[in-house]
Design an enzyme around this catalytic site. Structure first.
Site, short mmCIF file in Angstrom:
data_model
loop_
_atom_site.label_atom_id
_atom_site.label_comp_id
_atom_site.label_asym_id
_atom_site.label_seq_id
_atom_site.Cartn_x
_atom_site.Cartn_y
_atom_site.Cartn_z
N CYS B 90 0.86 -1.18 0.00
CA CYS B 90 0.00 0.00 0.00
C CYS B 90 0.90 1.23 0.00
O CYS B 90 1.42 1.62 1.03
CB CYS B 90 -0.90 -0.02 1.23
SG CYS B 90 -1.96 1.41 1.35
N LEU B 91 1.10 1.79 -1.16
CA LEU B 91 2.00 2.93 -1.27
C LEU B 91 1.44 3.83 -2.37
O LEU B 91 1.24 3.38 -3.51
CB LEU B 91 3.40 2.41 -1.64
CG LEU B 91 4.56 3.38 -1.60
CD1 LEU B 91 4.75 3.92 -0.19
CD2 LEU B 91 5.85 2.70 -2.05
#
Lengths: 358, 153
Positions: B90-91
């Site tokens: 999750c970036l």
């Protein structure tokens, strides 16, 4: 002894060698490249490199590279067709190909590169779908997931590793996108073998992400007619029969339908009008030294380089910035936002900025 | 090196730079059969819960790179609130905040930074995120246990 060992070692190495093969991931709904052992191992289960799902199916390279090559029974689903005839060859999990074909309604013309080799068989098994064009197309799309035509099994040589399977005729009445659990219930009436096969079979997801022209299941709801389809998918206007679309064209449709849309994330495209009005300038020697390189292609600027200047003063090669602004309205270097043609987005942006200031 | 033909110059340049001048604690090597696929190894940053860990990742440059972000995934199991069971990360720069001015190097640096600064408020792995918020000490212990089991060399 030594030779034996060497041979064993070589075998071992061959087993461990890995190659990239294209697979279609049914969870991600697009093609991924997965590393698999070069030597086929029956126990090896390829997994999607993106989501980890093992519901993947090898995309036959032979199809990608050569039209002439005959069908290999070990490579999975294959699509053929000419003059509106489409033939799909799929593998059952026992490795036996399931072949079915159907005919597109309307004057589709040469949709895919022809495969004359099999045309006789195609004609034998062919099912003529309705002449109503929109129904024809929805059936055409559905047929990639739910075979509806006649199916014939024919003998094939070596058994292939388990692959996702097409539904059998018993299931073809059920609607696409149905939960596997429902299939389970229906399955109780079938033989044990059939039952086991069903348990292993997984749900084939509906083609919901494909676009507004597609509907899962109910073909009577199909909006738009054939020409809309051609316009939306192929960018073709006028009479589609005027166009010859080769196999590559067909591959392109599939790829386009299956690729996840990378524009889905992030900011909307920049306003076309604004992009057209961006100044295109030639850099002075001093400016070229100051900006040093285009931050998109990483190529150094030279004196007199032709660049596009954004309002934030960042400059980019034309070929680099236009494709980006067609996708998103931000400056690649500082995220400065150009206006968009998306009124909803502009409204949201305005209310956000006024609330932060207020 | 026939696979390099047809490869955009930018990818060739990036690859050369990565090999000649690697980022400390990160190695990224293109696969010999596919120059768009990289085998990546990131060392857990010092004084982070992941210190001492060696994490394998895969990175793939899609056809429309750099207009679209690279696809990156952890291959090594890791207990981290922003990395899920399948190794997905999750970036924001890998999704909506991607910019074509970013590159493989900056992406990998960001992932390394994510290891130093887990963010349980934007979770992808709820189990890890919940534990991080409820009992950070135990969460870090679990992360270390994962390293002992999966990320030690």
């Amino acid at each position: 002894m030594e030779a034996d060992q060497q041979q064993q070692q070589q075998q071992q190495q061959a087993m461990e060698r890995r190659v990239f093969k294209p697979f279609f991931c049914y969870s991600c709904q697009h093609t991924v490249h997965i590393q698999v052992p070069e030597v086929e191992e029956s126990t090896y289960e390829p997994q999607c490199s993106e989501c980890g799902s093992s519901f993947v199916e090898e995309v036959p390279i032979s199809r990608l590279e050569s039209v002439e090559e005959s069908i290999s029974p070990t490579t999975g689903n294959e699509w053929y067709g000419s003059n509106g005839n489409v033939e799909v060859i799929s593998l059952g999990e026992d490795g036996e190909p399931i072949r079915f074909s159907f005919r597109l309604g309307g004057d589709v013309g040469n949709f895919i590169g022809s495969s004359t080799e099999d045309s006789e068989q195609v004609q034998e098994n062919e099912t003529y779908l309705t002449n109503n064009r929109s129904t024809g197309i929805s059936d055409f799309l559905q047929s990639f997931f739910v075979p509806r035509g006649n199916m014939t099994r024919f003998q094939a040589p070596p058994p292939a590793p388990p692959l996702p399977v097409w539904r059998t005729p018993q299931e073809s009445d059920s609607q696409i996108g149905e939960e596997i659990t429902e299939n389970h219930e229906q399955a109780q009436n079938f033989t044990q073998e059939e039952e086991q096969r069903r348990v292993r079979r997984r749900r084939i997801p509906p083609f919901v992400a494909a676009g507004p022209f597609f509907l899962d299941g109910n073909s009577s709801d199909v909006p738009g007619d054939f020409s809309t389809f051609m316009q939306q998918i192929l960018g073709i206007y006028g009479n589609p029969a005027d166009y010859v679309i080769g196999e590559q064209g067909f591959e392109a449709i599939l790829a386009r339908l299956m690729q996840e849309d990378s524009n889905r994330y992030g900011n909307p495209p920049a306003s076309k009008e604004i992009v057209a009005s961006l100044p295109v300038v030639h850099l002075s020697a001093e400016e070229a030294a100051h900006h040093s390189e285009c931050s998109v292609c990483k190529e150094a600027f030279a004196e007199n380089s032709e660049v596009v200047r954004l309002p934030c003063k960042h400059v980019f090669c034309k070929d680099c910035i236009y494709p980006w602004l067609e996708r998103h309205n931000t400056c690649p270097s500082c995220r400065y936002e150009l206006p968009t043609d998306d009124s909803e987005y502009e409204k949201r942006k305005f209310s956000q900025s006024s609330s932060t200031h207020g | 090196m026939s696979s390099l033909s047809g490869l955009p110059r930018r990818i060739i340049k990036e690859t050369e730079k990565l090999l000649q001048d690697p980022v400390p604690g990160i190695s990224a090597v293109p696969h010999e059969d596919n120059a768009r696929y990289f085998n990546v190894i990131i060392q857990g940053p010092d004084s982070s819960p992941y210190e001492g860990g060696t994490f394998k990742l895969e990175l793939f440059l899609p056809d429309d790179y750099p207009m679209a972000p690279p696809k990156v995934r952890f291959l090594t199991k890791i207990f981290h609130p922003n990395i899920d069971r399948l190794g997905r990360i999750c970036l924001d720069i890998l999704k909506d905040k991607w910019s074509p001015a970013l590159q493989i190097r900056t992406v990998l640096l960001s992932i390394q930074a994510l290891l130093s600064a887990p963010n349980p408020d934007d979770p992808l792995n709820n189990e890890a995120a919940d534990l991080w918020k409820k009992d950070e000490r135990r969460a870090i212990e679990t992360a270390r246990e994962y390293i002992r089991l999966y990320a030690s060399e």
